[in-house]
Design a protein around this motif. Sequence first.
Motif, PDB file in Angstrom:
ATOM      1  N   UNK A  51       0.875  -1.168   0.000  1.00 42.49           N
ATOM      2  CA  UNK A  51       0.000   0.000   0.000  1.00 42.49           C
ATOM      3  C   UNK A  51       0.914   1.219   0.000  1.00 42.49           C
ATOM      4  N   UNK A  52       0.868   1.986  -1.081  1.00 39.52           N
ATOM      5  CA  UNK A  52       1.763   3.133  -1.244  1.00 39.52           C
ATOM      6  C   UNK A  52       1.016   4.401  -0.834  1.00 39.52           C
ATOM      7  N   UNK A  53       1.606   5.133   0.103  1.00 35.91           N
ATOM      8  CA  UNK A  53       1.031   6.399   0.555  1.00 35.91           C
ATOM      9  C   UNK A  53       1.906   7.545   0.055  1.00 35.91           C
ATOM     10  N   UNK A  54       1.289   8.504  -0.640  1.00 34.66           N
ATOM     11  CA  UNK A  54       1.981   9.706  -1.109  1.00 34.66           C
ATOM     12  C   UNK A  54       0.955  10.836  -1.072  1.00 34.66           C
ATOM     13  N   UNK A  55       0.816  11.441   0.085  1.00 31.02           N
ATOM     14  CA  UNK A  55      -0.209  12.452   0.303  1.00 31.02           C
ATOM     15  C   UNK A  55      -0.032  13.626  -0.665  1.00 31.02           C
ATOM     16  N   UNK A  56      -1.133  13.972  -1.322  1.00 28.85           N
ATOM     17  CA  UNK A  56      -1.132  15.095  -2.238  1.00 28.85           C
ATOM     18  C   UNK A  56      -0.655  14.786  -3.633  1.00 28.85           C
ATOM     19  N   UNK A  57      -0.109  13.582  -3.854  1.00 28.56           N
ATOM     20  CA  UNK A  57       0.476  13.244  -5.164  1.00 28.56           C
ATOM     21  C   UNK A  57      -0.521  12.515  -6.054  1.00 28.56           C
TER      22      UNK A  57
END
Length: 851
Positions: free
Chosen positions: A693-699
């Motif tokens: 699960x990849x988290x990249x806030x705002x991307x």
Amino acid sequence: MLNKFLTYEYLFALLLLTSASAAAAETAVPETTEVQDGEFYFDQNMLVGGGNVENLNLLKSTANVAPGEYQVDIYLNGEFVSNRIVEFKADARQNGLSPCLDKQYLADAGVLTSEISNIPSCSLPDLVTGATTDFKENELRLNLFVPQAKMRRTPRGAVPASSLDAGNSMLFLNYDANYYRSRSSGQTSDSGYVGLNSGFNLGLWQLRQQSNFTSYQGSGSRTNKFKSLNTYLQRPLLGLQSQMTLGDVYTSGSQFGSLGMRGAKLASDDRMLPDSQRGYAPTIRGIANTNAKVVVKQSGNVIYQTSVPPGDFAIDDLYPTNYQGDLDVEIQEADGRISSFTVPFSAVPESVRPGQFKYDLALGRVRNISNSNDFVADIVGRFGISNNLTLSTGVRGAEGYRAALLGTVFTNTTGAYGVNAIYSNAEVPDKGTQNGWRFSLNYSKTFTPTNTNIALAAFRYSTKGFYDLSDVLGLRAAQSKGSNWVSSSYQQKNQFTATVSQSLDQYGHIYFSGSTSNYRGGRSNDTQLQTGYNFSLNNVSYSLSYSRQKTGRTYYGTQNDANTAQSYNGSTENVIMFSFSMPLGGSNSWSTSYSRQSGNSKGYQLQSSLSGSAGAENSLSYGITAAYDDQQYSSGEGSLSGSLQKRFANVTMGATAATGRNYTQGGLSARGAAVLHGGGLSLGPYLSDSFALVEAKGAEGAVIKNAQGARIGSNGYALMPSLTPYRFNEVVLDPQGISNNNIELESQSSRIAPYAGAMVKVKVKTTEGYPLLLSFDQNLYPLALGEDVYDDAGNSVGMVSQGGMIYARAKGLKGVLYTRGAVVRCALPYEVSDKTAGQPLYRATTVCKRG
């Protein structure tokens, strides 16, 4: 703290402004800039208003990074070790910076503890004699070099235990659904299938559940059935290089026949071994006459189902299995016809390296044979004696049944041979105590001079008194019901199987696979065969194939009709096919085939198909087929069929349709996954047992490479559907798809090595900010060149440059920045007037409010 060297645009602007100011001062200040010992030397007298000497000295050498903590990829002697935060300290010996590494980390990475000094230092050259470091700041890569004599010997490809990731607690659900509607000779039938695979992790404990729902309506009746296939709890045991499973498990099929049971299993897990020290599943080939549904069963259980277009097909993506059970394949045609064939399966002989011991232990109650609930104990082990010799042994016990195994695998220049013998003692209904033997000989070899590969050749002979435990339990269940027992192993006398392929270099490739079995008790022989020849000429591929398969359904288990049990083999059908295909440009191709059948459906069939893919990453695929069928029951019929499949970021959708003189068919399918986690619900492609699960806030919009087109969603998450357990996997984000121009990825890639079954959360740090170019009156406010600029949270976001300019990346278009220099301490308020989105630089003016 924002890593300065990540802001390339800031460095570029700084260098441009510095160069312009230096050029302007060229007539007034003597040129004293020169290169000394590979480094740039700057005369401080050239700088108008002086400068921050500490920061400017960072530009003197290639190590232009300030001391501090940075998250880097660490490589030891060229091999990736881990990704972690490392503190870098000022050190003149190390070109300005030296990484601080603790002694335990070095030991975990493979450095001999006896070679690590006890001195109070965290510098690698101090701790290990002859060791060096090299930091590639632009790549965030830290290279460590340690003499091999000071390293532990580890197999190539081994992943340190300290680098393995157990993952995070999440709940996932895979779904695979299809709907199939057909109308043939005035009769309409509807069938639906939904396969569910779900799980939850808590640390290394992993709960899994597999089930399916089937629905059928036709001939005035309707049936709906939900079936729970497997529910189990598993945990990897790294110290034992094994996997423990509690719940619904299967015994090993490598020696004894496979049994489903509810109990406990402990077995060696070869995935934990490095690549330099480490299954098998057969390829299923067949021929479909229409848009057909293909169902693969093992021991009566559906293990695979898919739809295929008309023509020859190959299923080569079955999960690896160690079970020894024949695969029954049914081809359900759109016009209602059903053909079937059996793919015999037994494990390929496997040698074990010298000194290695592999085992499989299972205890529990049988659950997949009628109403049997017998307790079974099953133990199988293999031990490597030498490079050429492996010994295997095992025992199996249940009430009224005992079996013992002794075998060997030996290799020499003529090939690999597996020989084993199994003795059984069984209480058989109506026959009393029966004793017997089963002898097996397996062989595999690749003949290099001729490029001949014998993937498997096996012969098996059973005496009259030998019984598999599954047949004994089945006979007991059938007797209690007054019915008959049917299986592919019951009363089998001999079986011979072979899979051979031969490369002819530029002249093509020949393959052959087949088997023949004979039985006692009046049952007819069972012979299967697939063979073919493929070659290419001038970008046109040609294929000639022959298949021998049976018509009618395959049966397994207790049968109430004695005639059904006797007609288990059905009738034989032979199919010969010639086909060719050619590319049409891009991802499109055209193919044509001619097939002739003998047996119950005598005649021929001619097909012509157009297929291809389109769109980004070929996410849209299609197929159109026109056919003419002149078989015994079709009497010269034409048909048209088509299929369409679209792979979206969160689901794959498909549709099929076909029409002929006496039938119509249509189908829909959907395949995808959902994951519930601490940040909410994320949808994505079908997941393997290990995923990220990849988290990249705002991307939002950033694409995860090699992840079936998965993109970061509006909630800041995306699913990478597959990870290789116990291996380093690289998670890479492509920033070009980010919809918000003010979002910057602090790192585009990271590496993880998960345990099998792990659900790993990968957090990619992002910075949201606006690139600012602030001007100020340098005569009123003599800020030092190179002075750091901070936001209100104390994060370094920019630097003072020449010409009364400040470059910074701020969180808003209005706010206050700060300096902390020794010359002037300022609060720098600003507000951008032109707020047009997407600008490369936002310009504004500021003043220094001393404080």
